[in-house]
Design a protein around this motif. Structure first.
Motif, PDB file in Angstrom:
ATOM      1  N   UNK A  83       0.821  -1.213   0.000  1.00  0.00           N
ATOM      2  CA  UNK A  83       0.000   0.000   0.000  1.00  0.00           C
ATOM      3  C   UNK A  83       0.853   1.260   0.000  1.00  0.00           C
ATOM      4  N   UNK A  84       2.089   1.144   0.453  1.00  0.00           N
ATOM      5  CA  UNK A  84       3.009   2.271   0.464  1.00  0.00           C
ATOM      6  C   UNK A  84       3.949   2.314  -0.720  1.00  0.00           C
ATOM      7  N   UNK A  85       3.733   1.466  -1.715  1.00  0.00           N
ATOM      8  CA  UNK A  85       4.583   1.481  -2.904  1.00  0.00           C
ATOM      9  C   UNK A  85       5.835   0.641  -2.802  1.00  0.00           C
ATOM     10  N   UNK A  86       5.998  -0.110  -1.706  1.00  0.00           N
ATOM     11  CA  UNK A  86       7.140  -1.012  -1.540  1.00  0.00           C
ATOM     12  C   UNK A  86       6.763  -2.363  -2.133  1.00  0.00           C
ATOM     13  N   UNK A  87       7.522  -2.816  -3.115  1.00  0.00           N
ATOM     14  CA  UNK A  87       7.200  -4.065  -3.803  1.00  0.00           C
ATOM     15  C   UNK A  87       8.100  -5.226  -3.399  1.00  0.00           C
ATOM     16  N   UNK A  88       9.206  -4.947  -2.708  1.00  0.00           N
ATOM     17  CA  UNK A  88      10.119  -5.999  -2.254  1.00  0.00           C
ATOM     18  C   UNK A  88      10.698  -5.608  -0.901  1.00  0.00           C
ATOM     19  N   UNK A  89      10.949  -6.603  -0.056  1.00  0.00           N
ATOM     20  CA  UNK A  89      11.532  -6.332   1.250  1.00  0.00           C
ATOM     21  C   UNK A  89      12.557  -7.399   1.604  1.00  0.00           C
ATOM     22  N   UNK A  90      13.453  -7.029   2.528  1.00  0.00           N
ATOM     23  CA  UNK A  90      14.446  -7.949   3.094  1.00  0.00           C
ATOM     24  C   UNK A  90      14.269  -7.911   4.608  1.00  0.00           C
ATOM     25  N   UNK A  91      14.007  -9.073   5.191  1.00  0.00           N
ATOM     26  CA  UNK A  91      13.551  -9.123   6.580  1.00  0.00           C
ATOM     27  C   UNK A  91      14.626  -9.681   7.502  1.00  0.00           C
ATOM     28  N   UNK A  92      14.623  -9.179   8.731  1.00  0.00           N
ATOM     29  CA  UNK A  92      15.699  -9.431   9.680  1.00  0.00           C
ATOM     30  C   UNK A  92      15.484 -10.696  10.514  1.00  0.00           C
ATOM     31  N   UNK A 427      -2.455  -3.159  -5.458  1.00  0.00           N
ATOM     32  CA  UNK A 427      -3.066  -2.068  -4.689  1.00  0.00           C
ATOM     33  C   UNK A 427      -3.575  -1.039  -5.679  1.00  0.00           C
ATOM     34  N   UNK A 428      -4.827  -0.621  -5.484  1.00  0.00           N
ATOM     35  CA  UNK A 428      -5.428   0.333  -6.414  1.00  0.00           C
ATOM     36  C   UNK A 428      -6.428   1.213  -5.676  1.00  0.00           C
ATOM     37  N   UNK A 429      -6.147   2.517  -5.654  1.00  0.00           N
ATOM     38  CA  UNK A 429      -7.055   3.501  -5.054  1.00  0.00           C
ATOM     39  C   UNK A 429      -7.539   3.078  -3.665  1.00  0.00           C
ATOM     40  N   UNK A 430      -6.591   2.734  -2.818  1.00  0.00           N
ATOM     41  CA  UNK A 430      -6.902   2.440  -1.426  1.00  0.00           C
ATOM     42  C   UNK A 430      -7.313   1.022  -1.124  1.00  0.00           C
ATOM     43  N   UNK A 431      -7.398   0.170  -2.144  1.00  0.00           N
ATOM     44  CA  UNK A 431      -7.831  -1.205  -1.933  1.00  0.00           C
ATOM     45  C   UNK A 431      -6.732  -2.185  -2.325  1.00  0.00           C
ATOM     46  N   UNK A 432      -6.518  -3.178  -1.462  1.00  0.00           N
ATOM     47  CA  UNK A 432      -5.564  -4.240  -1.761  1.00  0.00           C
ATOM     48  C   UNK A 432      -6.231  -5.313  -2.600  1.00  0.00           C
ATOM     49  N   UNK A 433      -5.475  -5.842  -3.565  1.00  0.00           N
ATOM     50  CA  UNK A 433      -5.972  -6.898  -4.448  1.00  0.00           C
ATOM     51  C   UNK A 433      -5.032  -8.082  -4.276  1.00  0.00           C
ATOM     52  N   UNK A 434      -5.496  -9.101  -3.576  1.00  0.00           N
ATOM     53  CA  UNK A 434      -4.615 -10.196  -3.174  1.00  0.00           C
ATOM     54  C   UNK A 434      -4.775 -11.405  -4.092  1.00  0.00           C
ATOM     55  N   UNK A 435      -4.638 -11.166  -5.393  1.00  0.00           N
ATOM     56  CA  UNK A 435      -4.826 -12.254  -6.350  1.00  0.00           C
ATOM     57  C   UNK A 435      -3.560 -13.068  -6.582  1.00  0.00           C
ATOM     58  N   UNK A 436      -2.419 -12.552  -6.187  1.00  0.00           N
ATOM     59  CA  UNK A 436      -1.160 -13.272  -6.384  1.00  0.00           C
ATOM     60  C   UNK A 436      -0.178 -12.888  -5.289  1.00  0.00           C
ATOM     61  N   UNK A 437       0.692 -13.824  -4.936  1.00  0.00           N
ATOM     62  CA  UNK A 437       1.705 -13.547  -3.934  1.00  0.00           C
ATOM     63  C   UNK A 437       2.971 -13.003  -4.577  1.00  0.00           C
ATOM     64  N   UNK A 438       3.823 -12.376  -3.750  1.00  0.00           N
ATOM     65  CA  UNK A 438       5.127 -11.948  -4.215  1.00  0.00           C
ATOM     66  C   UNK A 438       6.028 -13.144  -4.475  1.00  0.00           C
ATOM     67  N   UNK A 439       7.213 -12.869  -4.979  1.00  0.00           N
ATOM     68  CA  UNK A 439       8.169 -13.924  -5.303  1.00  0.00           C
ATOM     69  C   UNK A 439       9.456 -13.742  -4.516  1.00  0.00           C
ATOM     70  N   UNK A 440      10.174 -14.827  -4.367  1.00  0.00           N
ATOM     71  CA  UNK A 440      11.469 -14.781  -3.698  1.00  0.00           C
ATOM     72  C   UNK A 440      12.464 -14.033  -4.576  1.00  0.00           C
TER      73      UNK A 440
END
Length: 445
Positions: A83-92, A427-440
Motif C-alpha cells: 500500500x506504500x509502494x514497496x514491492x520488495x523487502x528484506x527481513x531481519x 493495490x489500487x485507489x486504497x484497496x488491496x488486491x490479493x490475487x497473487x503472492x510476491x516472489x522470492x
C-alpha cells in the motif's frame, strides 16, 4: 498472466523524468515508449498527472514472524508495504526463534511463499556460535548475513572477536550490521540511572545511545571489513560523525563498504521526543537536527547509498511503557514513500534521488536480479503516485497489525494510487488486491 497498459505517466527512472507509456506482459515490462495506446491489454491505467516509478525495495524490515505475531505478521506487514509502494523487502533474523540455522531460514521463506503480497528475502542471522551455519548461506538466494554489533534481541549480539573475524573473513555474501557499542551504552545507562533512578525520561535516549556508541561500533566494523576484504553494509546511520567512514568518490558497484539511512532519521529529531515520546524510540536513536540534516546531505552526496525503513512494529500498549520497558522500533513501510515525497515538496531531495536511493541503488547494492528499474525485460514492480492529492494518516487507514503510526494525524501531500507487483495490480485507489503472492528475490552473485 494478465497484460497491463499504463498510459500518459510521468516516469522517473535512471536520473531522468519523461512522459511515456508502459506495457506489461507475463509479469515483465515488455515495452516503454510513447504512443503505446494501440496495444491491447486486459487492464488500462491512465496515469495522467501522476508519477510512475520502480517499486521501492526495502532492505531492512522486521515483520515479526515467527514468534512475535501479536506485533505483526508477514501477511499484514507485506500488505502495508505494498500500500506504500514497496514491492520488495528484506527481513531481519531477530524473530523467535532467532534465524540462526538454515532450516529456520527456510521456514521463513515457506511462510512468505504462502502469505506475502510483496517480493521477499530474509537475512541469515549470526551469533557467537553459529558460524558453520552462516557459511552455508547461498548468496544467490539470500540477501545477506545480519550481524548485531550492539544490543539485540535474544542470542544475537556478536561480541566474540574470533567469531567476528570468522564472519568478516569468510561470509559468502554481504554482511549487514547494526552498529552500537554495548560497552558505551551500558556506561551511559549507569550515568542516567545515577541521575534519574529507574525513571529515565525518553529524551535521554539519544544521550544513552549517543554518537560515541554508534561511531565506536561502526568504525570497528569498517576496520574489520577492510582488514578481511569483506563486503560490509552498515544499517541505519544516525550520526553526522559516521559519514566520515564512507566514500562517495567511487561508483556504487565498486564499493565494498556501503551505508543505509532510514526514513525516521531523515524526518524526526530529538525535539520530537516531547510530543511523540516512546513512539519514536528507535535503536539507533533519533538524534539532533544537525545529525538529521547531515544524514540527508550524506544521501545526496552518495556517502549513504540507500534509504530504508527499519520497520519494526510493537503493540501500542507495549510502547506506552516507561523508558526502560518500552521496546525500540516502530512501523514505517506504509508511509515511507509519502514521507520522502514530502521532503521533496520541501525542496530537500529530488524525485530522481528518491528513486535512486529506494530502488536503483538497492538493486545494485544487493545485485538483485532484474528489479529496481523501469526497463524492458525487468520484472514489473511499479508504484504510481499522485503528488497533488493529500493523504491523512489515521487509525482507519493504517494497515499495520499494530494499528498505530508515528505519522498519525499528519497529512502527507502525496498518495500512492497503484502498486504493481510482478505484473499484477496489488493495490489500487486504497484497496488491496490479493490475487497473487510476491516472489522470492534472487541475486546475481
Amino acid at each position: 498472466m494478465s497484460t497491463i497498459l499504463i498510459l500518459n505517466g510521468t516516469l522517473v527512472n535512471e536520473n531522468k523524468t519523461f512522459e511515456a507509456d508502459i506495457f506489461i506482459k507475463n509479469g515483465l515490462i515488455e515495452a516503454i515508449g510513447k504512443d503505446l495506446q494501440h496495444k491491447t491489454a486486459d487492464q488500462v491505467i491512465d496515469a495522467s498527472g501522476k508519477i510512475v516509478i520502480p517499486g521501492l525495495i526495502d532492505d531492512q524490515v522486521h515483520f515479526r514472524e515467527p514468534g512475535l505475531t501479536h506485533k505483526a505478521e508477514i501477511y499484514t506487514e507485506s500488505r502495508a508495504a505494498v500500500a506504500g509502494g514497496i514491492t520488495s523487502f528484506m527481513e531481519m533474523p531477530n524473530t523467535v526463534p532467532n534465524t540462526l540455522t538454515q532450516e529456520l531460514l527456510q521456514n521463513k521463506y515457506d511462510i512468505a511463499a504462502k502469505n506475502s503480497l510483496a517480493n521477499y528475502s530474509f537475512y541469515m542471522g549470526a551469533s557467537n556460535d553459529n558460524l558453520d551455519e552462516v557459511l552455508k548461506t547461498d548468496p544467490r538466494q539470500v540477501c545477506g548475513v545480519k550481524v548485531f554489533m550492539g544490543s539485540s534481541t535474544g542470542n544475537m549480539l556478536v561480541d566474540n572477536q574470533r567469531t567476528l573475524e570468522g564472519i568478516f573473513a569468510n561470509s559468502p555474501t554481504l554482511i549487514a550490521t547494526h552498529c552500537e557499542s554495548e560497552e558505551v551504552i551500558q556506561k551511559n545507562i549507569a550515568k542516567a540511572k545515577a541521575q534519574y533512578g529507574e525513571s529515565v525520561p525518553i529524551d535521554m535516549h539519544p544521550v544513552i545511545r549517543n554518537e560515541e556508541a554508534c561511531y565506536a561500533s561502526s568504525s570497528f566494523a569498517v576496520e574489520l571489513a577492510r582488514k578481511n576484504g569483506a563486503r560490509l553494509h552498515i544499517l541505519h546511520i544516525s550520526t553526522a560523525k559516521e559519514l566520515e567512514l564512507f566514500d562517495n568518490d567511487i561508483p556504487l558497484k565498486e564499493k565494498k563498504i556501503t551505508a543505509e539511512a532510514c526514513v525516521h532519521h531523515l524526518w524526526f529529531s530529538d525535539t520530537d521526543y516531547a510530543e511523540k515520546g516512546t513512539l519514536i524510540k528507535w535503536n539507533p536513536a533519533v538524534k539532533t537536527a544537525n545529525d538529521r540534516d547531515a544524514i540527508l546531505q550524506g544521501v545526496l552526496d552518495n556517502k549513504i547509498d540507500v534509504i530504508a525503513t527499519d520497520h519494526a512494529p510493537h503493540t501500542f500498549d507495549e510502547k506506552q511503557n516507561s523508558y526502560f520497558s518500552a521496546p525500540s522500533g516502530g512501523p514505517l513501510v506504509q508511509h515511507c514513500l509519502m514521507a520522502l515525497l514530502d521532503l521533496h515538496k520541501q525542496g530537500k531531495i529530488s524525485l530522481e534521488h528518491i528513486v535512486e536511493k529506494t530502488s536503483h541503488a538497492v538493486s545494485d547494492l544487493f545485485d538483485i536480479d532484474r528489479r529496481g528499474y523501469l526497463r524492458e525485460g525487468y520484472h514489473a514492480d511499479i508504484a504510481i503516485v499522485d503528488c497533488n492529492t493529500t493523504y491523512e494518516v489515521n487509525k482507519e487507514n493504517i494497515l499495520y497489525k499494530c494499528k498505530w503510526s508515528p505519522f498519525e494525524g499528519h497529512s502527507f501531500k502525496s498518495t500512492v494510487t497503484h502498486t504493481i507487483v510482478n505484473g499484477q495490480v496489488a493495490f489500487e485507489h486504497g484497496k488491496l488486491i490479493e490475487s497473487a503472492n510476491g516472489k522470492r528475490l534472487s541475486f546475481d552473485r
